[in-house]
Write an enzyme that holds these catalytic residues in place. Sequence first.
Site, PDB file in Angstrom:
ATOM      1  N   ARG A 289       6.565  10.186  -5.266  1.00  0.00           N
ATOM      2  CA  ARG A 289       7.813   9.901  -3.948  1.00  0.00           C
ATOM      3  C   ARG A 289       8.815   9.201  -4.883  1.00  0.00           C
ATOM      4  O   ARG A 289       8.699   7.901  -5.108  1.00  0.00           O
ATOM      5  CB  ARG A 289       6.923   9.198  -3.015  1.00  0.00           C
TER       6      ARG A 289
ATOM      7  N   HIS B 194       9.380   4.898   1.141  1.00  0.00           N
ATOM      8  CA  HIS B 194       8.692   5.567   2.005  1.00  0.00           C
ATOM      9  C   HIS B 194       9.479   6.280   3.120  1.00  0.00           C
ATOM     10  O   HIS B 194       9.553   7.413   3.734  1.00  0.00           O
ATOM     11  CB  HIS B 194       7.675   4.711   2.790  1.00  0.00           C
TER      12      HIS B 194
ATOM     13  N   TYR C 226       6.584  -3.678  -3.678  1.00  0.00           N
ATOM     14  CA  TYR C 226       5.205  -3.247  -4.158  1.00  0.00           C
ATOM     15  C   TYR C 226       5.019  -2.297  -5.437  1.00  0.00           C
ATOM     16  O   TYR C 226       3.832  -1.987  -5.858  1.00  0.00           O
ATOM     17  CB  TYR C 226       4.529  -2.770  -2.981  1.00  0.00           C
TER      18      TYR C 226
END
Lengths: 338, 338, 382, 382
Positions: free
Chosen positions: C272, C276, C285
């Site tokens: 990805r 998100h 993160y």
Amino acid sequence: MSSTASTQAGQKAQSLTLVEAIQDGLYTEMAQDDSVVVLGEDVGKNGGVFRATDQLYEEFGEDRVIDTPLAEAGIVGASIGLSQTGMKPVPEMQFMGFMYPAFDQIVSHAARLRSRSQGQYSVPMVIRAPYGGGIRAPEHHSESKEAFFVHEPGLKVVSPSTPYDAKGLLAASIHDPDPVIFLEPKLIYRAFREDVPTKPYEVSLSEAAVRRDGSDISVYTWGAMTRPALIAAENLSQSRGIDAEVIDLRTLSPLDTETITDSFKKTGRAAIVHEAPKTGGLGAEIATTIQEEALVHQEAPIKRIAGFDAPMPLHSLEDYYLPQAVRIQDGIRETVEF
Amino acid sequence: MSSTASTQAGQKAQSLTLVEAIQDGLYTEMAQDDSVVVLGEDVGKNGGVFRATDQLYEEFGEDRVIDTPLAEAGIVGASIGLSQTGMKPVPEMQFMGFMYPAFDQIVSHAARLRSRSQGQYSVPMVIRAPYGGGIRAPEHHSESKEAFFVHEPGLKVVSPSTPYDAKGLLAASIHDPDPVIFLEPKLIYRAFREDVPTKPYEVSLSEAAVRRDGSDISVYTWGAMTRPALIAAENLSQSRGIDAEVIDLRTLSPLDTETITDSFKKTGRAAIVHEAPKTGGLGAEIATTIQEEALVHQEAPIKRIAGFDAPMPLHSLEDYYLPQAVRIQDGIRETVEF
Amino acid sequence: MNMKNEAGSKDVPAAVREDSDIVQILDAEGDVLPQASVPDISDRQLLELYETIKLARHFDQRAISFQRQGRLATYAPMTGQEGSQVATSLALAEQDWLFPTYREHAAKYAHGMDLASLFEPLRGHREGYAIPEDVNVMPEYIPIATQVPQAMGMAWGHKLQGKTDTAVLCHLGDGATSEGDFHEGLNFAGVFDVPAVFVCNNNQWAISVPRERQTASETIAEKAQAYGIDGVRVDGLDPLAVYKVASEALEKARNPGPGELRPTLIESVQYRFGAHTTADDPSVYRDESEEEVWRDRDPVDRIETYLYNEGILDSDLESEIQDRIEQEVSEAIETAEQTETSPDNIVEHVYEDVPARLEQQRDELNRLREKYDDGAFSEVLE
Amino acid sequence: MNMKNEAGSKDVPAAVREDSDIVQILDAEGDVLPQASVPDISDRQLLELYETIKLARHFDQRAISFQRQGRLATYAPMTGQEGSQVATSLALAEQDWLFPTYREHAAKYAHGMDLASLFEPLRGHREGYAIPEDVNVMPEYIPIATQVPQAMGMAWGHKLQGKTDTAVLCHLGDGATSEGDFHEGLNFAGVFDVPAVFVCNNNQWAISVPRERQTASETIAEKAQAYGIDGVRVDGLDPLAVYKVASEALEKARNPGPGELRPTLIESVQYRFGAHTTADDPSVYRDESEEEVWRDRDPVDRIETYLYNEGILDSDLESEIQDRIEQEVSEAIETAEQTETSPDNIVEHVYEDVPARLEQQRDELNRLREKYDDGAFSEVLE
Ligand SMILES: Cc1ncc(C[n+]2csc(CCOP(=O)(O)OP(=O)(O)O)c2C)c(N)n1
Ligand SMILES: Cc1ncc(C[n+]2csc(CCOP(=O)(O)OP(=O)(O)O)c2C)c(N)n1
Ligand SMILES: [Mg+2]
Ligand SMILES: [Mg+2]
């Protein structure tokens, strides 16, 4: 177990128990419409743990009466998929207490695909489940949480209280274009027999049944509680001259508010009887609807005669947990004498 | 995001938003009691998708603030297990709409282990979940189905409406020996600030809060709907001289029926405001309880101002779905003028 | 262990290595690997693959920027994943069905949905989920993994009715493999041997949770064994490899050879590239440098290089295509911005017929809308 | 494929064959197999194993007959499965925890629960689930597979608190492997590497559903791979083999060697000799002759033969043991039959404190019980 409708073709009606009427109803619908399939745990070779699907496997074969792996979300999820291919799945949940693993598939998907897709897709499906207490069953086998499903828009919720209605409501549910949660009161699966037509018929999903006419109080109930309610009404009529009207809701969602309020307008008093825990049960919805629509007629607090706000105890105490005729009688008297 | 309590040790209070107060509450409890652990999807490194667990990972480490695999039944089931070892798990469900996969673990197990084991085992656990609509979220992100959990005996259900209460109710929930469903109104996560003590304190789980005194009508609500209810009350007081009492239930199960009925006995009229679909919502329970306990005081039908009996629409229509001040005002007027 | 690499460390990603257990056709640059067998695709189809992937990339960029301008609600980007999305959809036959998640915008478009309908839900209108009769796509699934048993059921329904020319392709993420629904759906698929292909878009992350925290199994493909079905890993940034694997799996779903099973779990190994969703900040993160090794294998560049190498594409054609897709996306957003919904819509399509109580609720709403005005409804929401 | 055999055909069951992938110590007669390594168990322990298995068999027979007499509610028999139940429990250390299902009566007894408490719930009293402080057993689980994530969580809690001398043993059936909870629990176990042993009592049937309809995987043990944990198959009718496998798994859970994982999925290959429960009639769905091949491997006979062979048991001791267990079971049922519960119990233990509304409900019940009499409550239930 009675023989299936096929072997009784000559007759106009058979005397059936409620569970036999379910079986006969499934048989009748499957014989008429190839797209109807039954699936679930032990519904095939075994004919269902209560024999509700007895003989169907033999009659319609393993592609229409399907033993599945032990997975409720899988069963309901697969049924949603099946329903997209022109089939009408009738999944069985072995007991209502084992519907919860499928809760997400039911409330997030079966209930919503129509509105999510603006009517482009729909989920014609009937989820059958035996429910309620009183048969000395182990833990988790006596659930009566119809209120969960009533609170989810997009679902219909049905519960028969007689063999005749069982077959007719099941037919209407299978013909219905929307997902129906069909709750079978297992306490009265074999409690009594009634003449059930062999030919197909429907009992409408939009009409409650007035089981007993009366003028002093309206008693609202459904499923297995209909019998003790009627017994209580009969007893009170004889012993006290109290004339109770007993209404079997049959379809719990959408509610037939017209019949509910019409009766109340006549009697001005009401009691609601259900097995489920009192708090947050369907009794609250009925009582609130009544006071919304007919407060001016109200002469006494509406009484809820219900299960405790506690998990169903094991069987040595279930007679105390469930509303019995004695509790119903007492509640009716209190309301009438208010 | 505000800094954590630790960095503010000198102060007596901080001005926090509701979500900051949750974070501060978690921080405070974790600092006091080693057995408290937070777990769920994205609660660790990411600090939660709403930042409700911000900084906790850094502060307490990966053994107490635990990112789990994406599996809600796993999270709740594991938490039940953790709670058997003297720990106090505080699992997060990322949104209420994603609690359903864990429904079985919640209602069949967390709620019942105490009664199943006759008090030998219990499940001290707090399941946190953001809930409710109004933030332009995608499908399934705006659920408000508190009624499901209120209908399950063995669970407590809590929903704060202010930052102060959020921290205090969370503390009381974590200290509570029984499983608590802690529903956080995400619409007002950052809507306003309030002074929140840095020191630990509890807000009792057994008392509703009277947010506004009044004599003409009792308005019962909770969570995010408390604000529009108060605005409506204020507007009506100014424009029509209608004096509404506004009660924030705070704990939805068990209900503080005393405060509910006391207010009603004073006003004789009531409106209930909730986001959830009207049918089968908690409003029905409140209205029914009132008429059971205080019918003689009732002067008008109790009005439910609630979500539609339909799934939450996408965001272009959510303002019409949710009770707004205008609907609340209209409903109050109708009830007062009945 | 591949796990370590996939987990998002700075090591070479599994998809890069000459791994015998992963299907690859193009190398990082877009050159055909020695011994790779290129699937039999016409030039026309190759250009369609290319143009659709390019369109997807552009769509993604525009959607993100519209979202920043407040013209769209939360959007789930697909950059880095378009190659796999488009290749799987182009492998579908017209009658095949597609089960997408919230991220498979390009997969939906490539299987027949129009672009405007993709924007509509992001503008708060459900219209985009009212998929036309002739397009075999389900509305996107947001509750994770719930589509898996449903896709299984649809494939099963086709099989029970003898329509085995119809396969079902079901998308899911790496995070989805942890859910019970994944397990139940795949287990049913194995038991009933249904014509379904499950594509796990393993983009290494489930929001902030890395692949190795999702499961301790080495690969996702090997989970297939637990269900007695086939599992295969493919370089998800290699559109040709994905096309090949998906085509073969779909063909097997419809016409299994002797001893072959219909269902397949494809692990499409991806990354990805972005957040998100537009509400997410990955810098919290994960280390942004991790992205680089994957960016070097950008599916758009690889397919482009391949087409140039093969002489199918030149710079004129490239800019003609670029112009066309920019216009198409612009038109789509314009159309979507014109969509309006009436509040009456709330009560429609809940059931086939509107129940009495819901009708009352609509009437009550309309009474209030008349009495006050529509503005009053958004006044004091917060 | 072992599947075919396990599925309940009349072929030789998988557990019988000299299968390299299944752990066996005793042959069908109870003689030690060549090359088998008998675990190091003292004579005293062997006799305890034997006596407990014998007791379980006897318990089962009495329970079934009590049920027929209407003295117990629905009972789930364990004949054929006692060997595995008792062996797994005797492999537990005292501090280890046991998660049983509705069928693991003997497993519970062998880990410290008294016999009378096993009968109480069957007589409608929850008292038997109020397990004493010093017995590390959870109340039995009836909703299938729900115990799996909970057992994982308990093992995890111990590990997080550094109590790795405590392992958790969780029972489940073959049917349970199809549930999402099985998957989620085992996946968590792998990710967090917890000291848990999951014992799948593969008795070939989930009520009427045979093993091969439950899943298309060849074995259940191989499902472990999907979770990155160890899987092992054992002849579940061979108490010595089960003891060995369970002991090793428990030891590894507590003290994993370098590179070893704590969790294990044990597939204990068994057969349900009797009905699913006393409410079930297996003749409806399975051929009774299928039972025979399994009956030939009866765990009671095998362990008995082994003990005779080893000179640990003789006929005097055998009949002494038989007398003792008959008396113990008789006493237990007598005790259980004395249990009484007050209706007040309904409202207790729902919460730590009885909420006001529940108190009112109890008061109302007691008012009615006084006004009418207790008999009135069971009058017109049906
Ligand atoms: C049942 C459920 N739980 C939680 C969520 C919230 N959520 C949305 S996306 C997501 C991560 C999904 O990860 P993955 O399956 O890998 O798909 P990706 O987003 O990477 O494409 C989560 C946790 C959800 N939508 N549904
Ligand atoms: C969630 C759930 N679904 C259905 C049931 C009904 N049920 C009870 S036992 C059983 C079969 C269990 O089979 P298995 O896991 O193999 O265990 P066994 O009974 O063979 O020991 C079923 C379907 C249940 N108890 N729980
Ligand atoms: Mg992912
Ligand atoms: Mg079994």
